[in-house]
Design a protein around this motif. Structure first.
Motif, PDB file in Angstrom:
ATOM      1  N   THR A 198      13.514 -47.363  21.485  1.00 47.37           N
ATOM      2  CA  THR A 198      14.877 -47.439  21.917  1.00 47.37           C
ATOM      3  C   THR A 198      15.261 -45.970  22.070  1.00 47.37           C
ATOM      4  N   THR A 199      16.323 -45.839  22.998  1.00 53.28           N
ATOM      5  CA  THR A 199      17.242 -44.600  23.013  1.00 53.28           C
ATOM      6  C   THR A 199      18.604 -44.559  22.211  1.00 53.28           C
ATOM      7  N   ARG A 240      19.703 -41.221  16.179  1.00 56.80           N
ATOM      8  CA  ARG A 240      18.528 -41.504  16.768  1.00 56.80           C
ATOM      9  C   ARG A 240      17.392 -41.504  15.574  1.00 56.80           C
ATOM     10  N   ASP A 282      21.556 -44.921  19.350  1.00 60.66           N
ATOM     11  CA  ASP A 282      21.605 -44.593  17.979  1.00 60.66           C
ATOM     12  C   ASP A 282      21.758 -45.651  17.269  1.00 60.66           C
ATOM     13  N   ARG A 285      11.604 -43.772  18.503  1.00 61.53           N
ATOM     14  CA  ARG A 285      11.802 -43.086  19.880  1.00 61.53           C
ATOM     15  C   ARG A 285      11.054 -43.690  21.088  1.00 61.53           C
ATOM     16  N   GLN A 286       9.973 -44.386  20.798  1.00 57.33           N
ATOM     17  CA  GLN A 286       9.294 -45.053  21.793  1.00 57.33           C
ATOM     18  C   GLN A 286       9.817 -46.463  22.122  1.00 57.33           C
TER      19      GLN A 286
END
Length: 178
Positions: A119-120, A111, A122, A116-117
């Motif tokens: 996509t979740t 990640r 890797d 992080r806002q």
């Protein structure tokens, strides 16, 4: 019924008044946001090297600046999601500022906290960016062959002033040929 007609008439007068008055309100002067889709990501090559397959991309900022008035900030890094098959086949990753001299990059798929806002998933994070109009080259080597996906997604991260998720479509890895 008389009350209903009166209420409908009042609502109609209010609506017409708002529409009429809004034509006299001058809109705020809009600032010109940076055009985030202006970074250029091109697939430079996809070649077999021995039993491996090297994919090389070039990322260019054609209009560098501070992010105002249509300019684009330098890229701080480029994040590319990989399928589980591509992740297992990843051998190495590199970057270059001239397309000739290559430097090893971290070959880790995880990640990216800075997106992080967005996509979740890797990603393979190429933790080096651009400077001015000079291109940066990125290479990933796999021990499996993949078809080209002309609509692969990636994320471009800038120095901080460019808001949003900055999703870019590029010619990336598709499904495995095996």
């Amino acid at each position: 019924m008389k009350q209903f007609v009166k209420s409908a008439l009042v609502a109609a007068v209010v609506t017409v008044s708002v529409i009429s008055l809004s034509s006299f309100i001058s809109p705020k002067k809009a600032t010109v946001p940076a055009t985030t889709d202006a970074y250029l990501i091109t697939l430079e090559s996809n070649v077999a090297v021995g039993s491996n397959f090297e994919w090389t991309w070039k990322l260019t900022n054609p209009n560098p600046g501070n992010g105002n008035n249509g300019t684009l900030q330098n890229v701080s890094h480029w994040s590319v999601p990989l399928s589980l098959i591509a992740e297992a086949a990843l051998v190495s990753s590199q970057y270059s500022f001239d397309g000739v001299t290559w430097h090893n990059a971290t070959t880790l798929v995880e990640r990216d906290p800075s997106i992080r806002q967005c996509t979740t998933v890797d990603v393979l994070k190429f933790d080096v960016g651009t400077s001015g109009t000079a291109p940066t080259y990125y290479r990933a080597t796999f021990n499996a062959d993949f078809v080209i996906n002309p609509f692969a997604t990636s994320w471009v991260k800038t120095g901080g002033g460019l808001a949003g998720c900055n999703v870019y479509y590029f010619s990336g890895l598709g499904t495995s040929r095996d």
